[in-house]
Design a protein around this motif. Structure first.
Motif, PDB file in Angstrom:
ATOM      1  N   ASN A 114       0.818  -1.211   0.000  1.00 47.53           N
ATOM      2  CA  ASN A 114       0.000   0.000   0.000  1.00 47.53           C
ATOM      3  C   ASN A 114       0.854   1.264   0.000  1.00 47.53           C
ATOM      4  O   ASN A 114       0.473   2.277  -0.587  1.00 47.53           O
ATOM      5  CB  ASN A 114      -0.944   0.019   1.205  1.00 47.53           C
ATOM      6  CG  ASN A 114      -2.125  -0.924   1.045  1.00 47.53           C
ATOM      7  OD1 ASN A 114      -2.352  -1.483  -0.032  1.00 47.53           O
ATOM      8  ND2 ASN A 114      -2.862  -1.121   2.114  1.00 47.53           N
ATOM      9  N   TYR A 142      -0.123  13.145   2.995  1.00 47.73           N
ATOM     10  CA  TYR A 142      -0.679  12.336   1.916  1.00 47.73           C
ATOM     11  C   TYR A 142      -2.074  12.841   1.611  1.00 47.73           C
ATOM     12  O   TYR A 142      -2.568  13.770   2.260  1.00 47.73           O
ATOM     13  CB  TYR A 142      -0.662  10.839   2.238  1.00 47.73           C
ATOM     14  CG  TYR A 142      -1.145  10.428   3.623  1.00 47.73           C
ATOM     15  CD1 TYR A 142      -2.493  10.396   3.945  1.00 47.73           C
ATOM     16  CD2 TYR A 142      -0.240  10.025   4.584  1.00 47.73           C
ATOM     17  CE1 TYR A 142      -2.927   9.990   5.190  1.00 47.73           C
ATOM     18  CE2 TYR A 142      -0.656   9.609   5.839  1.00 47.73           C
ATOM     19  CZ  TYR A 142      -2.002   9.585   6.136  1.00 47.73           C
ATOM     20  OH  TYR A 142      -2.430   9.194   7.368  1.00 47.73           O
ATOM     21  N   ASN A 147      -4.246   8.132  -0.056  1.00 47.09           N
ATOM     22  CA  ASN A 147      -3.202   7.781  -1.023  1.00 47.09           C
ATOM     23  C   ASN A 147      -1.875   8.302  -0.511  1.00 47.09           C
ATOM     24  O   ASN A 147      -1.741   9.482  -0.213  1.00 47.09           O
ATOM     25  CB  ASN A 147      -3.493   8.370  -2.407  1.00 47.09           C
ATOM     26  CG  ASN A 147      -4.537   7.597  -3.157  1.00 47.09           C
ATOM     27  OD1 ASN A 147      -4.799   6.437  -2.858  1.00 47.09           O
ATOM     28  ND2 ASN A 147      -5.153   8.236  -4.133  1.00 47.09           N
ATOM     29  N   PRO A 152      -4.887   3.391   1.885  1.00 48.94           N
ATOM     30  CA  PRO A 152      -5.648   4.280   1.004  1.00 48.94           C
ATOM     31  C   PRO A 152      -7.074   3.761   0.794  1.00 48.94           C
ATOM     32  O   PRO A 152      -7.307   2.552   0.746  1.00 48.94           O
ATOM     33  CB  PRO A 152      -4.849   4.242  -0.302  1.00 48.94           C
ATOM     34  CG  PRO A 152      -4.132   2.930  -0.279  1.00 48.94           C
ATOM     35  CD  PRO A 152      -3.845   2.660   1.173  1.00 48.94           C
TER      36      PRO A 152
END
Length: 178
Positions: A114, A142, A147, A152
């Motif tokens: 991730n 972020y 993300n 996310p």
């Protein structure tokens, strides 16, 4: 920091013990990454994320109990490292979800993927990129949907930069497995 005692115990033994918790086919190709994650302090601007740091530090006590190592040898480690936090989070989540579904190693490598760190193999390792990714993760630099974070989301109900890590992983799990 003490590295070797008179019986030959080293700090590397603790690192190896941590790595045993996340051992799978990816481990051997990512030793540089894991060593760097273990040298980086875990920090978070979210006050409740102290729970994740405390879980990471608790791994040291587990190691002492399991291996019979004198406690004094881990005193010099200081605060929780990013590696310890990620492993402790993976262990805790695995125990909540049920290890029949997936164990600690599975969740740890999900976090690595991730974050986009799975390409940082020993043959293609760029420490500056790893440092930037981890710094952005810890400082919550972020996107609002997560993300660039460990978890996310496609459809977040809240700005993930302000959400405690435990609730991030829970929302990510619900979105991806429910």
């Amino acid at each position: 920091m003490r590295y070797v005692d008179d019986q030959g115990w080293t700090m590397r033994d603790y690192f190896d013990w941590l790595c045993d918790k996340i051992d799978d086919e990816e481990l051997d190709d990512h030793r540089k990454l894991l060593k760097d994650l273990h040298s980086m302090p875990f920090e978070s601007p979210i006050r409740r994320d102290i729970n994740r740091a405390e879980d990471g530090i608790a791994l040291r006590k587990n190691y002492i109990l399991e291996e019979g190592v004198p406690e004094v040898y881990l005193d010099d480690l200081g605060g929780c490292t990013v590696l310890e936090m990620m492993i402790a989070l993976s262990e805790r989540f695995s125990s909540v979800i049920g290890e029949d579904f997936a164990g600690c190693a599975y969740w740890f490598w999900v976090i690595i993927r991730n974050l986009g760190l799975d390409d940082m193999t020993d043959n293609h390792y760029i420490p500056e990129i790893v440092s930037e990714i981890i710094d952005n993760m810890c400082k919550r630099r972020y996107d609002s949907n997560g993300n660039g974070s460990m978890f996310p989301l496609k459809n977040p109900s809240k700005d993930q930069r302000y959400v405690e890590i435990w609730y991030q992983i829970s929302a990510w799990y619900e979105e991806n497995f429910s």
